[in-house]
Design a protein around this motif. Structure first.
Motif, PDB file in Angstrom:
ATOM      1  N   LYS A 263      -3.656  18.442 -43.291  1.00  0.00           N
ATOM      2  CA  LYS A 263      -3.817  18.392 -41.832  1.00  0.00           C
ATOM      3  C   LYS A 263      -2.468  18.017 -41.217  1.00  0.00           C
ATOM      4  N   GLY A 264      -1.588  18.994 -41.149  1.00  0.00           N
ATOM      5  CA  GLY A 264      -0.212  18.694 -40.824  1.00  0.00           C
ATOM      6  C   GLY A 264       0.118  18.618 -39.354  1.00  0.00           C
ATOM      7  N   VAL A 265      -0.848  18.840 -38.482  1.00  0.00           N
ATOM      8  CA  VAL A 265      -0.562  18.811 -37.050  1.00  0.00           C
ATOM      9  C   VAL A 265      -1.354  17.690 -36.395  1.00  0.00           C
ATOM     10  N   GLY A 266      -0.649  16.842 -35.677  1.00  0.00           N
ATOM     11  CA  GLY A 266      -1.304  15.823 -34.871  1.00  0.00           C
ATOM     12  C   GLY A 266      -0.934  16.046 -33.428  1.00  0.00           C
ATOM     13  N   TYR A 267      -1.879  15.769 -32.527  1.00  0.00           N
ATOM     14  CA  TYR A 267      -1.665  16.078 -31.116  1.00  0.00           C
ATOM     15  C   TYR A 267      -2.140  14.909 -30.273  1.00  0.00           C
ATOM     16  N   LEU A 268      -1.265  14.436 -29.403  1.00  0.00           N
ATOM     17  CA  LEU A 268      -1.652  13.389 -28.470  1.00  0.00           C
ATOM     18  C   LEU A 268      -2.169  14.095 -27.229  1.00  0.00           C
ATOM     19  N   ALA A 269      -3.507  14.094 -27.072  1.00  0.00           N
ATOM     20  CA  ALA A 269      -4.122  14.809 -25.965  1.00  0.00           C
ATOM     21  C   ALA A 269      -5.210  13.939 -25.357  1.00  0.00           C
ATOM     22  N   GLN A 270      -4.933  13.380 -24.204  1.00  0.00           N
ATOM     23  CA  GLN A 270      -5.941  12.503 -23.604  1.00  0.00           C
ATOM     24  C   GLN A 270      -5.681  12.306 -22.118  1.00  0.00           C
ATOM     25  N   HIS A 271      -6.742  11.973 -21.396  1.00  0.00           N
ATOM     26  CA  HIS A 271      -6.630  11.804 -19.948  1.00  0.00           C
ATOM     27  C   HIS A 271      -6.391  10.356 -19.551  1.00  0.00           C
ATOM     28  N   GLN A 272      -6.460   9.420 -20.511  1.00  0.00           N
ATOM     29  CA  GLN A 272      -6.272   8.015 -20.173  1.00  0.00           C
ATOM     30  C   GLN A 272      -4.826   7.554 -20.286  1.00  0.00           C
ATOM     31  N   HIS A 299     -10.227  12.222  -7.531  1.00  0.00           N
ATOM     32  CA  HIS A 299     -11.054  13.213  -8.225  1.00  0.00           C
ATOM     33  C   HIS A 299     -10.212  14.175  -9.060  1.00  0.00           C
ATOM     34  N   ILE A 300      -8.910  13.947  -9.125  1.00  0.00           N
ATOM     35  CA  ILE A 300      -8.026  14.790  -9.937  1.00  0.00           C
ATOM     36  C   ILE A 300      -7.853  14.138 -11.306  1.00  0.00           C
ATOM     37  N   THR A 301      -8.127  14.900 -12.356  1.00  0.00           N
ATOM     38  CA  THR A 301      -7.970  14.402 -13.728  1.00  0.00           C
ATOM     39  C   THR A 301      -6.608  14.815 -14.256  1.00  0.00           C
ATOM     40  N   ILE A 302      -5.816  13.833 -14.675  1.00  0.00           N
ATOM     41  CA  ILE A 302      -4.478  14.099 -15.204  1.00  0.00           C
ATOM     42  C   ILE A 302      -4.514  13.918 -16.723  1.00  0.00           C
ATOM     43  N   ASN A 303      -4.086  14.955 -17.452  1.00  0.00           N
ATOM     44  CA  ASN A 303      -4.117  14.944 -18.906  1.00  0.00           C
ATOM     45  C   ASN A 303      -2.712  15.038 -19.485  1.00  0.00           C
ATOM     46  N   ALA A 304      -2.511  14.371 -20.613  1.00  0.00           N
ATOM     47  CA  ALA A 304      -1.245  14.453 -21.347  1.00  0.00           C
ATOM     48  C   ALA A 304      -1.452  15.297 -22.596  1.00  0.00           C
ATOM     49  N   TRP A 305      -0.461  16.135 -22.913  1.00  0.00           N
ATOM     50  CA  TRP A 305      -0.516  16.982 -24.106  1.00  0.00           C
ATOM     51  C   TRP A 305       0.846  16.908 -24.797  1.00  0.00           C
ATOM     52  N   ARG A 398      -0.272  28.009 -27.440  1.00  0.00           N
ATOM     53  CA  ARG A 398       0.387  27.642 -28.704  1.00  0.00           C
ATOM     54  C   ARG A 398       1.744  27.031 -28.400  1.00  0.00           C
ATOM     55  N   SER A 399       1.991  25.844 -28.931  1.00  0.00           N
ATOM     56  CA  SER A 399       3.290  25.190 -28.744  1.00  0.00           C
ATOM     57  C   SER A 399       4.326  25.880 -29.610  1.00  0.00           C
ATOM     58  N   LEU A 400       5.436  26.286 -28.996  1.00  0.00           N
ATOM     59  CA  LEU A 400       6.503  26.970 -29.725  1.00  0.00           C
ATOM     60  C   LEU A 400       7.486  25.990 -30.336  1.00  0.00           C
ATOM     61  N   GLU A 401       7.489  24.770 -29.838  1.00  0.00           N
ATOM     62  CA  GLU A 401       8.361  23.702 -30.343  1.00  0.00           C
ATOM     63  C   GLU A 401       7.737  22.384 -29.914  1.00  0.00           C
ATOM     64  N   VAL A 402       8.402  21.277 -30.224  1.00  0.00           N
ATOM     65  CA  VAL A 402       7.900  19.992 -29.749  1.00  0.00           C
ATOM     66  C   VAL A 402       7.697  20.087 -28.240  1.00  0.00           C
ATOM     67  N   SER A 403       6.514  19.725 -27.790  1.00  0.00           N
ATOM     68  CA  SER A 403       6.139  20.022 -26.410  1.00  0.00           C
ATOM     69  C   SER A 403       5.411  18.854 -25.769  1.00  0.00           C
ATOM     70  N   PHE A 404       5.706  18.621 -24.488  1.00  0.00           N
ATOM     71  CA  PHE A 404       4.955  17.658 -23.685  1.00  0.00           C
ATOM     72  C   PHE A 404       4.605  18.349 -22.366  1.00  0.00           C
ATOM     73  N   SER A 405       3.303  18.473 -22.126  1.00  0.00           N
ATOM     74  CA  SER A 405       2.815  19.085 -20.899  1.00  0.00           C
ATOM     75  C   SER A 405       1.900  18.105 -20.183  1.00  0.00           C
ATOM     76  N   VAL A 406       1.728  18.331 -18.891  1.00  0.00           N
ATOM     77  CA  VAL A 406       0.811  17.530 -18.081  1.00  0.00           C
ATOM     78  C   VAL A 406      -0.075  18.503 -17.314  1.00  0.00           C
ATOM     79  N   SER A 407      -1.383  18.311 -17.404  1.00  0.00           N
ATOM     80  CA  SER A 407      -2.281  19.180 -16.657  1.00  0.00           C
ATOM     81  C   SER A 407      -3.030  18.391 -15.594  1.00  0.00           C
ATOM     82  N   PHE A 408      -3.310  19.062 -14.500  1.00  0.00           N
ATOM     83  CA  PHE A 408      -4.038  18.470 -13.376  1.00  0.00           C
ATOM     84  C   PHE A 408      -5.288  19.311 -13.150  1.00  0.00           C
TER      85      PHE A 408
END
Length: 411
Positions: A263-272, A299-305, A398-408
């Motif tokens: 399981k070589g991929v870990g992902y920090l993905a959470q709204h908190q 009422h806007i949910t902010i997520n980290a990826w 799909r992440s092409l490289e080390v990636s940090f995104s923020v979704s609203f």
């Protein structure tokens, strides 16, 4: 300089009488009595062993309640009990002259309260964890940081970047007016990449997000991590790691696949994350276009990826409008209209009904013959780009490289 305990105690009520403990009858009287005993110990010279024992009993009892049944059925009163247990444990750890390990354990305890508990005493755990983080940073200033300085950008293999067909490319527009965005994209529900609307974010200029920066503001903080390249995999799981552990294990470790049982991929993905670590939230801003929604900012949910190259979000749809802002690295994204849902073969189970069975970039044409007929748009999202994903639009990432995104997410 004031001691650590004097700083923490300054954030507490001045005496036992002002330390309110009020619970409904959903919490047994024996548990409330245990809470009162820990409160009394907070303002007395009780032995450290006794304080620690009482706090741990509260945590064990409430933890069992938090893990019985589904999360939505957990009563908020028991989440508050758990937070009080965390508070009493932190107080026990930080009395006297705590060691570095005890301070780090106190940070983790605060994070567990912030993640699993409910806010108490005007969110006192958030105030205390700031104090603890300052202590961790102060004690580490004299240490050799050369190793971290050498890895500001994680080295990854050259990413497989798909060539984008111009006829299929998501359109791009620079800083449209609210009226123009609403008329041309929001109301007709058309995907578009907005350029230039987040260039003012500190995350992209004054506080550019990098591995070093994330270590400095959040390295010792405990966060939920998804383990596995995609959530539909059978071996996908979740765990808790510090941000430093996550970076070392999944971002910088070239041997992560062999060392993690495949399981070589870990992902920090959470709204908190942004509520848990306000320093990061201060580096971003809610896009102005969200004001076109029905609710207010609450009422806007902010997520980290945040994750390494190769992390995949399977083709799925969400029930709200989505602005996906790219801060670090790049991502390949493909979008399908909800009008073509019948060609995308959603899972039949209620749990995954919003997720396609098709592996987008390597489809099984025999099992899913109609998939090739579904029209789509695609793009490579670069730092500073913001992709508008209309409600219910299917999207594959799909992440092409080390990636940090923020979704609203907004309605």
């Amino acid at each position: 300089m004031a001691s650590l305990w004097s700083k923490i105690s300054a954030s507490l009520p001045v005496n036992e009488e002002q330390f309110q403990l009020q619970f409904s009858d959903k919490v047994e009287s024996s548990v409330v009595e245990m809470l009162r005993r820990s409160r009394q110990q907070l303002y007395s010279d009780t032995t450290s062993t006794s304080r620690t024992l009482n706090a741990q009993i509260i945590l064990d009892i409430s933890w069992e309640r938090l893990n019985t049944g589904t999360w939505r059925d957990v009563d908020k009163e028991w989440r508050r009990v758990y937070s009080y247990g965390c508070l009493f444990k932190v107080a026990s750890l930080c009395r006297g002259s705590p060691s570095e390990d005890e301070i780090l354990q106190a940070v983790r305890t605060c994070d567990m309260g912030l993640l699993m508990g409910a806010a108490i005493m005007e969110n006192i755990l958030q105030d205390i964890v700031k104090i603890l983080q300052s202590e961790v940073r102060r004690s580490s200033r004299g240490e050799d940081e050369c190793e971290h300085m050498q890895v500001k950008r994680a080295r990854t293999a050259d990413p497989h970047v798909p060539s984008i067909n111009e006829e299929l490319a998501v359109p791009r527009i620079k800083c449209p007016s609210l009226e123009s965005f609403s008329t041309n994209y929001l109301l007709p529900l058309k995907p578009v990449i907005l350029e230039g609307i987040i260039n003012h974010w500190p995350a992209l200029n004054t506080h550019p997000w990098s591995i070093d920066y994330l270590r400095s503001v959040a390295g010792c903080r405990t966060v939920p991590v998804e383990v596995g390249s995609r959530y539909t995999d059978e071996d996908w799981s979740q765990t808790l790691l510090t941000v430093n552990e996550f970076i070392d294990r999944y971002i910088l470790n070239k041997n992560r696949i062999s060392q993690d049982g495949g399981k070589g991929v870990g992902y920090l993905a959470q709204h908190q994350l942004f509520d848990q670590i306000p320093e990061l939230k201060e580096d971003i801003c809610i896009p102005d276009y969200c004001c076109l929604g029905e609710g207010d900012e609450d009422h806007i949910t902010i997520n980290a990826w945040f994750g390494p190259a190769g992390t995949v979000s399977p083709l799925h749809q969400d029930p709200q409008q989505n602005f996906l802002a790219q801060v670090v690295g790049s991502k390949y994204i493909r979008l399908y209209s909800p009008e073509d849902t019948d060609k995308l073969y959603p899972h039949e189970s209620q749990l995954l009904h919003n997720t396609s069975q098709v592996e987008v970039e390597n489809p099984d044409t025999q099992r899913f013959p109609e998939f090739a007929k579904a029209p789509y748009l695609e793009c490579v999202l670069q730092p500073g780009d913001v992709l508008f994903i209309p409600v219910k639009h299917w999207h594959y990432v799909r992440s092409l490289e080390v990636s940090f995104s923020v979704s609203f997410w907004w309605s």
